[in-house]
Write a protein that holds these residues in place. Sequence first.
Motif, PDB file in Angstrom:
ATOM      1  N   ASP A 117       0.858  -1.187   0.000  1.00  0.00           N
ATOM      2  CA  ASP A 117       0.000   0.000   0.000  1.00  0.00           C
ATOM      3  C   ASP A 117       0.894   1.238   0.000  1.00  0.00           C
ATOM      4  O   ASP A 117       1.474   1.595   1.030  1.00  0.00           O
ATOM      5  N   TRP A 118       1.001   1.911  -1.149  1.00  0.00           N
ATOM      6  CA  TRP A 118       1.888   3.069  -1.248  1.00  0.00           C
ATOM      7  C   TRP A 118       1.450   4.196  -0.320  1.00  0.00           C
ATOM      8  O   TRP A 118       2.275   4.962   0.181  1.00  0.00           O
ATOM      9  N   GLN A 119       0.160   4.325  -0.067  1.00  0.00           N
ATOM     10  CA  GLN A 119      -0.312   5.384   0.821  1.00  0.00           C
ATOM     11  C   GLN A 119       0.245   5.214   2.231  1.00  0.00           C
ATOM     12  O   GLN A 119       0.477   6.197   2.931  1.00  0.00           O
ATOM     13  N   LYS A 120       0.483   3.979   2.639  1.00  0.00           N
ATOM     14  CA  LYS A 120       1.139   3.720   3.933  1.00  0.00           C
ATOM     15  C   LYS A 120       2.651   3.857   3.806  1.00  0.00           C
ATOM     16  O   LYS A 120       3.305   4.465   4.658  1.00  0.00           O
ATOM     17  N   GLU A 206       2.403   6.505 -18.299  1.00  0.00           N
ATOM     18  CA  GLU A 206       2.076   7.423 -17.201  1.00  0.00           C
ATOM     19  C   GLU A 206       2.041   6.712 -15.858  1.00  0.00           C
ATOM     20  O   GLU A 206       2.285   7.314 -14.816  1.00  0.00           O
ATOM     21  N   GLU A 207       1.737   5.413 -15.882  1.00  0.00           N
ATOM     22  CA  GLU A 207       1.636   4.659 -14.632  1.00  0.00           C
ATOM     23  C   GLU A 207       2.978   4.546 -13.913  1.00  0.00           C
ATOM     24  O   GLU A 207       3.022   4.261 -12.712  1.00  0.00           O
ATOM     25  N   TYR A 208       4.075   4.765 -14.650  1.00  0.00           N
ATOM     26  CA  TYR A 208       5.405   4.665 -14.056  1.00  0.00           C
ATOM     27  C   TYR A 208       5.985   6.019 -13.644  1.00  0.00           C
ATOM     28  O   TYR A 208       7.126   6.083 -13.173  1.00  0.00           O
ATOM     29  N   VAL A 209       5.218   7.076 -13.795  1.00  0.00           N
ATOM     30  CA  VAL A 209       5.649   8.370 -13.273  1.00  0.00           C
ATOM     31  C   VAL A 209       5.693   8.275 -11.751  1.00  0.00           C
ATOM     32  O   VAL A 209       4.861   7.609 -11.126  1.00  0.00           O
ATOM     33  N   LEU A 210       6.660   8.937 -11.166  1.00  0.00           N
ATOM     34  CA  LEU A 210       6.884   8.823  -9.726  1.00  0.00           C
ATOM     35  C   LEU A 210       5.839   9.593  -8.920  1.00  0.00           C
ATOM     36  O   LEU A 210       5.068  10.394  -9.482  1.00  0.00           O
ATOM     37  N   ASP A 211       5.826   9.368  -7.623  1.00  0.00           N
ATOM     38  CA  ASP A 211       4.855  10.009  -6.747  1.00  0.00           C
ATOM     39  C   ASP A 211       4.891  11.529  -6.905  1.00  0.00           C
ATOM     40  O   ASP A 211       5.961  12.134  -7.039  1.00  0.00           O
ATOM     41  N   TYR A 246      21.115   8.163 -16.022  1.00  0.00           N
ATOM     42  CA  TYR A 246      21.051   7.414 -14.764  1.00  0.00           C
ATOM     43  C   TYR A 246      19.899   6.433 -14.885  1.00  0.00           C
ATOM     44  O   TYR A 246      18.752   6.830 -15.132  1.00  0.00           O
ATOM     45  N   ALA A 247      20.187   5.146 -14.733  1.00  0.00           N
ATOM     46  CA  ALA A 247      19.178   4.112 -14.941  1.00  0.00           C
ATOM     47  C   ALA A 247      18.708   3.534 -13.614  1.00  0.00           C
ATOM     48  O   ALA A 247      19.493   3.375 -12.680  1.00  0.00           O
ATOM     49  N   LYS A 248      17.427   3.192 -13.566  1.00  0.00           N
ATOM     50  CA  LYS A 248      16.871   2.546 -12.366  1.00  0.00           C
ATOM     51  C   LYS A 248      15.579   1.841 -12.741  1.00  0.00           C
ATOM     52  O   LYS A 248      14.839   2.303 -13.597  1.00  0.00           O
ATOM     53  N   SER A 249      15.323   0.719 -12.089  1.00  0.00           N
ATOM     54  CA  SER A 249      14.059  -0.005 -12.257  1.00  0.00           C
ATOM     55  C   SER A 249      13.149   0.315 -11.081  1.00  0.00           C
ATOM     56  O   SER A 249      13.622   0.463  -9.956  1.00  0.00           O
ATOM     57  N   TRP A 250      11.853   0.406 -11.346  1.00  0.00           N
ATOM     58  CA  TRP A 250      10.899   0.567 -10.247  1.00  0.00           C
ATOM     59  C   TRP A 250       9.515   0.096 -10.685  1.00  0.00           C
ATOM     60  O   TRP A 250       9.197   0.078 -11.878  1.00  0.00           O
ATOM     61  N   GLY A 251       8.717  -0.288  -9.706  1.00  0.00           N
ATOM     62  CA  GLY A 251       7.356  -0.731  -9.983  1.00  0.00           C
ATOM     63  C   GLY A 251       6.401   0.446 -10.067  1.00  0.00           C
ATOM     64  O   GLY A 251       6.628   1.493  -9.462  1.00  0.00           O
ATOM     65  N   ALA A 252       5.324   0.269 -10.823  1.00  0.00           N
ATOM     66  CA  ALA A 252       4.335   1.337 -10.999  1.00  0.00           C
ATOM     67  C   ALA A 252       3.486   1.492  -9.737  1.00  0.00           C
ATOM     68  O   ALA A 252       2.907   0.526  -9.238  1.00  0.00           O
ATOM     69  N   LEU A 253       3.406   2.717  -9.239  1.00  0.00           N
ATOM     70  CA  LEU A 253       2.713   2.976  -7.967  1.00  0.00           C
ATOM     71  C   LEU A 253       1.248   2.542  -7.962  1.00  0.00           C
ATOM     72  O   LEU A 253       0.768   2.031  -6.937  1.00  0.00           O
ATOM     73  N   PRO A 254       0.479   2.715  -9.055  1.00  0.00           N
ATOM     74  CA  PRO A 254      -0.929   2.304  -8.993  1.00  0.00           C
ATOM     75  C   PRO A 254      -1.133   0.805  -8.791  1.00  0.00           C
ATOM     76  O   PRO A 254      -2.238   0.370  -8.466  1.00  0.00           O
ATOM     77  N   TYR A 255      -0.075   0.024  -8.969  1.00  0.00           N
ATOM     78  CA  TYR A 255      -0.197  -1.432  -8.880  1.00  0.00           C
ATOM     79  C   TYR A 255       0.381  -2.005  -7.590  1.00  0.00           C
ATOM     80  O   TYR A 255       0.554  -3.223  -7.493  1.00  0.00           O
ATOM     81  N   PHE A 256       0.692  -1.144  -6.613  1.00  0.00           N
ATOM     82  CA  PHE A 256       1.176  -1.670  -5.331  1.00  0.00           C
ATOM     83  C   PHE A 256       0.160  -2.684  -4.803  1.00  0.00           C
ATOM     84  O   PHE A 256      -1.031  -2.395  -4.699  1.00  0.00           O
ATOM     85  N   GLY A 257       0.654  -3.893  -4.477  1.00  0.00           N
ATOM     86  CA  GLY A 257      -0.223  -4.950  -3.989  1.00  0.00           C
ATOM     87  C   GLY A 257      -0.904  -5.732  -5.087  1.00  0.00           C
ATOM     88  O   GLY A 257      -1.612  -6.704  -4.806  1.00  0.00           O
ATOM     89  N   GLN A 258      -0.702  -5.329  -6.353  1.00  0.00           N
ATOM     90  CA  GLN A 258      -1.285  -6.041  -7.501  1.00  0.00           C
ATOM     91  C   GLN A 258      -0.200  -6.300  -8.540  1.00  0.00           C
ATOM     92  O   GLN A 258      -0.347  -5.970  -9.715  1.00  0.00           O
ATOM     93  N   TRP A 259       0.897  -6.896  -8.082  1.00  0.00           N
ATOM     94  CA  TRP A 259       2.089  -6.953  -8.923  1.00  0.00           C
ATOM     95  C   TRP A 259       1.956  -7.889 -10.114  1.00  0.00           C
ATOM     96  O   TRP A 259       2.660  -7.722 -11.117  1.00  0.00           O
ATOM     97  N   GLU A 260       1.075  -8.869 -10.051  1.00  0.00           N
ATOM     98  CA  GLU A 260       0.875  -9.746 -11.213  1.00  0.00           C
ATOM     99  C   GLU A 260       0.276  -8.965 -12.378  1.00  0.00           C
ATOM    100  O   GLU A 260       0.633  -9.188 -13.538  1.00  0.00           O
ATOM    101  N   LYS A 261      -0.633  -8.046 -12.083  1.00  0.00           N
ATOM    102  CA  LYS A 261      -1.200  -7.192 -13.134  1.00  0.00           C
ATOM    103  C   LYS A 261      -0.142  -6.255 -13.693  1.00  0.00           C
ATOM    104  O   LYS A 261      -0.066  -6.028 -14.909  1.00  0.00           O
TER     105      LYS A 261
END
Length: 335
Positions: A117-120, A206-211, A246-261
Amino acid sequence: MQHFLTTETWSKPNLQKILDFAKDLKQSPIQPLLKNKSIALLFFNPSLRTRTSFEIGIEQLGGHAVVLQPGKDAWPIEFELGSVMDGEAEEHVKEVAQVLSSYCDLIAIRAFPKFVDWQKDKLDTLLNSFAQYASVPVINMETITHPCQELAHIMTLQEKLGDLQGKKYLLTWTYHPKPLNTAVANSALMIASKFGMDVTLLCPTEEYVLDEHYMQSARSNCSQNNQNLTVTHNIEEAYSGAEIVYAKSWGALPYFGQWEKEKLIRDQYKHFIVDEKKMAMTNQGLFSHCLPLRRNVKATDAVMDSEYCVAIQEAENRLHVQKSLMNFLANQHSS
């Protein structure tokens, strides 16, 4: 008393002061600046560079490091206020922070978010709890930001390029088989913009734009420095004319807790790998990464082994900037 939780609350002149002294320490590494001082290093997550550089740095400055892994070689800790502690945790952060403060001159924390939960997660409760209850300075060794990496990153770029004002800086998302923390990406945006660079964020959608908190911080920094923050999903547009990649990998914030999607989306963008063809679009650009890096997934062997790759230099500079930082924090009352 000043903590080092995020560079966002630190001025550029004070950060530069730490960087300048780090350059001195790089030339003269053994100094008794932390003699008779101790630092508690709490690792809630694995580490290679962070643990090694902090432990060696403390020793080179004459101090003593106590390394703790709560839940492994130290008691599990509770962080919720008002909780009924009938579960795994044996003690509350209120007591832990106060006890460690009575023993140590500094406390450093490494604790990744839960990825549910990114909000937490964005509240950074664990780090902020230590800062609230400790009576000594607290250092962030990576939570939802990675400020020590920021310092090493800027030190490396200054060594290579000198004044960074107006340099074209590209932060690019890269593929990884797992969804990763946004900490280094958040930090890269904030520090590149604070030091006056023209910043581009390249990500697949757009889903991978940071907070928005970090995006707004970067926009504000860019505005104050008469530079721009650009978001693009176009690889050629992003790399064209870049002086730093500068390279970095990160998960899309809207999918926190739904990583299979999220994985269904992420797997479509393996071509975001940093390769020679992309680097050829830059203006003789430098390449770096915080490490660890999966070769031929995030960046090719050719890029990692090139003369323009400064990732190893950046990793080494973690040692120097952290020594400078610890000296600043541990001796701030007497300086």
